[in-house]
Motif scaffolding. Structure first.
Motif, PDB file in Angstrom:
ATOM      1  N   ASP A   1      -2.312   4.950   2.254  1.00  0.00           N
ATOM      2  CA  ASP A   1      -2.815   5.255   0.912  1.00  0.00           C
ATOM      3  C   ASP A   1      -2.822   6.749   0.607  1.00  0.00           C
ATOM      4  OD1 ASP A   1      -4.906   6.140   2.467  1.00  0.00           O
ATOM      5  OD2 ASP A   1      -6.417   4.843   1.542  1.00  0.00           O
ATOM      6  N   GLY A   2      -2.371   7.565   1.547  1.00  0.00           N
ATOM      7  CA  GLY A   2      -2.276   9.002   1.324  1.00  0.00           C
ATOM      8  C   GLY A   2      -3.501   9.805   1.703  1.00  0.00           C
ATOM      9  N   THR A   3      -4.535   9.170   2.253  1.00  0.00           N
ATOM     10  CA  THR A   3      -5.772   9.897   2.560  1.00  0.00           C
ATOM     11  C   THR A   3      -5.596  10.924   3.678  1.00  0.00           C
ATOM     12  OG1 THR A   3      -6.501   8.100   4.012  1.00  0.00           O
ATOM     13  CG2 THR A   3      -7.325   8.080   1.743  1.00  0.00           C
ATOM     14  N   LEU A   4      -4.552  10.802   4.505  1.00  0.00           N
ATOM     15  CA  LEU A   4      -4.301  11.798   5.560  1.00  0.00           C
ATOM     16  C   LEU A   4      -3.343  12.891   5.098  1.00  0.00           C
ATOM     17  CD1 LEU A   4      -3.997   9.576   8.763  1.00  0.00           C
ATOM     18  CD2 LEU A   4      -5.951  10.918   7.967  1.00  0.00           C
ATOM     19  N   GLY A   5      -2.902  12.794   3.866  1.00  0.00           N
ATOM     20  CA  GLY A   5      -1.995  13.796   3.322  1.00  0.00           C
ATOM     21  C   GLY A   5      -0.734  13.167   2.772  1.00  0.00           C
ATOM     22  N   LEU A   6       0.054  14.019   2.128  1.00  0.00           N
ATOM     23  CA  LEU A   6       1.286  13.579   1.479  1.00  0.00           C
ATOM     24  C   LEU A   6       2.428  14.494   1.876  1.00  0.00           C
ATOM     25  CD1 LEU A   6      -0.258  13.006  -2.047  1.00  0.00           C
ATOM     26  CD2 LEU A   6       0.444  11.219  -0.455  1.00  0.00           C
ATOM     27  N   ARG A   7       3.618  13.955   1.889  1.00  0.00           N
ATOM     28  CA  ARG A   7       4.819  14.726   2.180  1.00  0.00           C
ATOM     29  C   ARG A   7       5.734  14.680   0.965  1.00  0.00           C
ATOM     30  NH1 ARG A   7       9.733  12.877   5.538  1.00  0.00           N
ATOM     31  NH2 ARG A   7      10.899  14.814   5.657  1.00  0.00           N
ATOM     32  N   GLY A   8       6.177  15.842   0.547  1.00  0.00           N
ATOM     33  CA  GLY A   8       7.104  15.889  -0.572  1.00  0.00           C
ATOM     34  C   GLY A   8       6.600  16.804  -1.653  1.00  0.00           C
TER      35      GLY A   8
ATOM     36  N   THR B   1       0.830  -1.198   0.000  1.00  0.00           N
ATOM     37  CA  THR B   1       0.000   0.000   0.000  1.00  0.00           C
ATOM     38  C   THR B   1       0.867   1.252   0.000  1.00  0.00           C
ATOM     39  OG1 THR B   1      -1.787  -1.153   1.152  1.00  0.00           O
ATOM     40  CG2 THR B   1      -1.821   1.249   1.246  1.00  0.00           C
ATOM     41  N   ARG B   2       1.887   1.267   0.853  1.00  0.00           N
ATOM     42  CA  ARG B   2       2.754   2.443   0.917  1.00  0.00           C
ATOM     43  C   ARG B   2       3.455   2.687  -0.413  1.00  0.00           C
ATOM     44  NH1 ARG B   2       7.860   4.562   1.286  1.00  0.00           N
ATOM     45  NH2 ARG B   2       8.100   6.258   2.768  1.00  0.00           N
ATOM     46  N   TYR B   3       4.045   1.652  -0.987  1.00  0.00           N
ATOM     47  CA  TYR B   3       4.803   1.857  -2.219  1.00  0.00           C
ATOM     48  C   TYR B   3       3.899   2.112  -3.418  1.00  0.00           C
ATOM     49  CZ  TYR B   3       9.114   1.602   0.145  1.00  0.00           C
ATOM     50  OH  TYR B   3      10.149   1.912   0.990  1.00  0.00           O
ATOM     51  N   GLN B   4       2.696   1.603  -3.411  1.00  0.00           N
ATOM     52  CA  GLN B   4       1.755   1.950  -4.472  1.00  0.00           C
ATOM     53  C   GLN B   4       1.454   3.455  -4.405  1.00  0.00           C
ATOM     54  OE1 GLN B   4      -1.443  -0.774  -5.117  1.00  0.00           O
ATOM     55  NE2 GLN B   4      -2.746   0.776  -6.017  1.00  0.00           N
ATOM     56  N   THR B   5       1.297   3.975  -3.192  1.00  0.00           N
ATOM     57  CA  THR B   5       1.083   5.413  -3.018  1.00  0.00           C
ATOM     58  C   THR B   5       2.305   6.201  -3.483  1.00  0.00           C
ATOM     59  OG1 THR B   5      -0.402   5.001  -1.167  1.00  0.00           O
ATOM     60  CG2 THR B   5       0.524   7.222  -1.341  1.00  0.00           C
ATOM     61  N   VAL B   6       3.502   5.752  -3.100  1.00  0.00           N
ATOM     62  CA  VAL B   6       4.729   6.431  -3.523  1.00  0.00           C
ATOM     63  C   VAL B   6       4.815   6.483  -5.043  1.00  0.00           C
ATOM     64  CG1 VAL B   6       7.261   6.236  -3.579  1.00  0.00           C
ATOM     65  CG2 VAL B   6       6.033   5.947  -1.423  1.00  0.00           C
ATOM     66  N   PHE B   7       4.586   5.365  -5.712  1.00  0.00           N
ATOM     67  CA  PHE B   7       4.690   5.325  -7.172  1.00  0.00           C
ATOM     68  C   PHE B   7       3.599   6.157  -7.835  1.00  0.00           C
ATOM     69  CE2 PHE B   7       6.738   0.962  -6.454  1.00  0.00           C
ATOM     70  CZ  PHE B   7       8.001   1.516  -6.390  1.00  0.00           C
ATOM     71  N   ARG B   8       2.390   6.109  -7.308  1.00  0.00           N
ATOM     72  CA  ARG B   8       1.278   6.872  -7.875  1.00  0.00           C
ATOM     73  C   ARG B   8       1.517   8.376  -7.747  1.00  0.00           C
ATOM     74  NH1 ARG B   8      -2.856   5.567  -4.445  1.00  0.00           N
ATOM     75  NH2 ARG B   8      -2.461   7.471  -3.289  1.00  0.00           N
ATOM     76  N   GLU B   9       1.907   8.815  -6.556  1.00  0.00           N
ATOM     77  CA  GLU B   9       2.028  10.244  -6.293  1.00  0.00           C
ATOM     78  C   GLU B   9       3.332  10.843  -6.815  1.00  0.00           C
ATOM     79  OE1 GLU B   9      -0.498  11.955  -5.313  1.00  0.00           O
ATOM     80  OE2 GLU B   9      -1.748  10.207  -4.858  1.00  0.00           O
ATOM     81  N   SER B  10       4.410  10.086  -6.809  1.00  0.00           N
ATOM     82  CA  SER B  10       5.703  10.604  -7.253  1.00  0.00           C
ATOM     83  C   SER B  10       5.792  10.678  -8.769  1.00  0.00           C
ATOM     84  CB  SER B  10       6.845   9.741  -6.706  1.00  0.00           C
ATOM     85  OG  SER B  10       6.839   9.744  -5.298  1.00  0.00           O
ATOM     86  N   GLY B  11       5.067   9.820  -9.448  1.00  0.00           N
ATOM     87  CA  GLY B  11       5.047   9.848 -10.907  1.00  0.00           C
ATOM     88  C   GLY B  11       6.380   9.469 -11.529  1.00  0.00           C
TER      89      GLY B  11
END
Length: 124
Positions: free
Chosen positions: A97-104, A45-55
């Motif tokens: 999954d990033g629902t509480l926010g994102l850092r970066g 879940t964490r790395y799916q969020t990283v890959f999705r959001e970091s592009g």
């Protein structure tokens, strides 16, 4: 269709990355002993969020590596990497999954110690 292609790309990248790790992978802070990711599901879940959001700007480089192999044919070895990440975006808080926010996005250097199972050829 663009969103579908992006979704498929993130899924493929997540699948490929997670295949390198044991399904029972855990991530801990070695300094404090605090568990960061408790199992394979949290890891995915964490790395799916990283890959999705970091592009596509996301980069990871291994700047240095030391390998510590088990003596006498043991099944476990350790790999210590000095890693540098660029354009890294990660989830904030307990919701991976990033629902509480994102850092970066940000650059981040870190040391990572991996335990490797020689028989499985996966990071344990």
């Amino acid at each position: 269709k663009g969103l579908d292609a992006t979704k498929r790309s993130v899924q493929a990248k997540t699948d490929s990355f997670c295949a390198c790790f044991s399904p029972s992978v855990r991530v801990r802070d070695l300094g404090s002993g605090k568990e960061i990711l408790k199992d394979g599901r949290a890891f995915r879940t964490r790395y799916q969020t990283v890959f999705r959001e970091s592009g596509t700007a996301l980069e990871q480089r291994v700047l240095a590596r030391a390998v510590f192999e088990s003596a006498r044919g043991g099944q476990r070895s350790f790999v210590l990497d000095r890693e540098q990440h660029a354009s890294l975006i990660t989830p904030v808080g307990a919701m991976l999954d990033g629902t509480l926010g994102l850092r970066g996005p940000r650059e981040q250097g870190l040391w990572a110690l991996y335990e490797v199972d020689a028989a499985e050829r996966q990071i344990a």
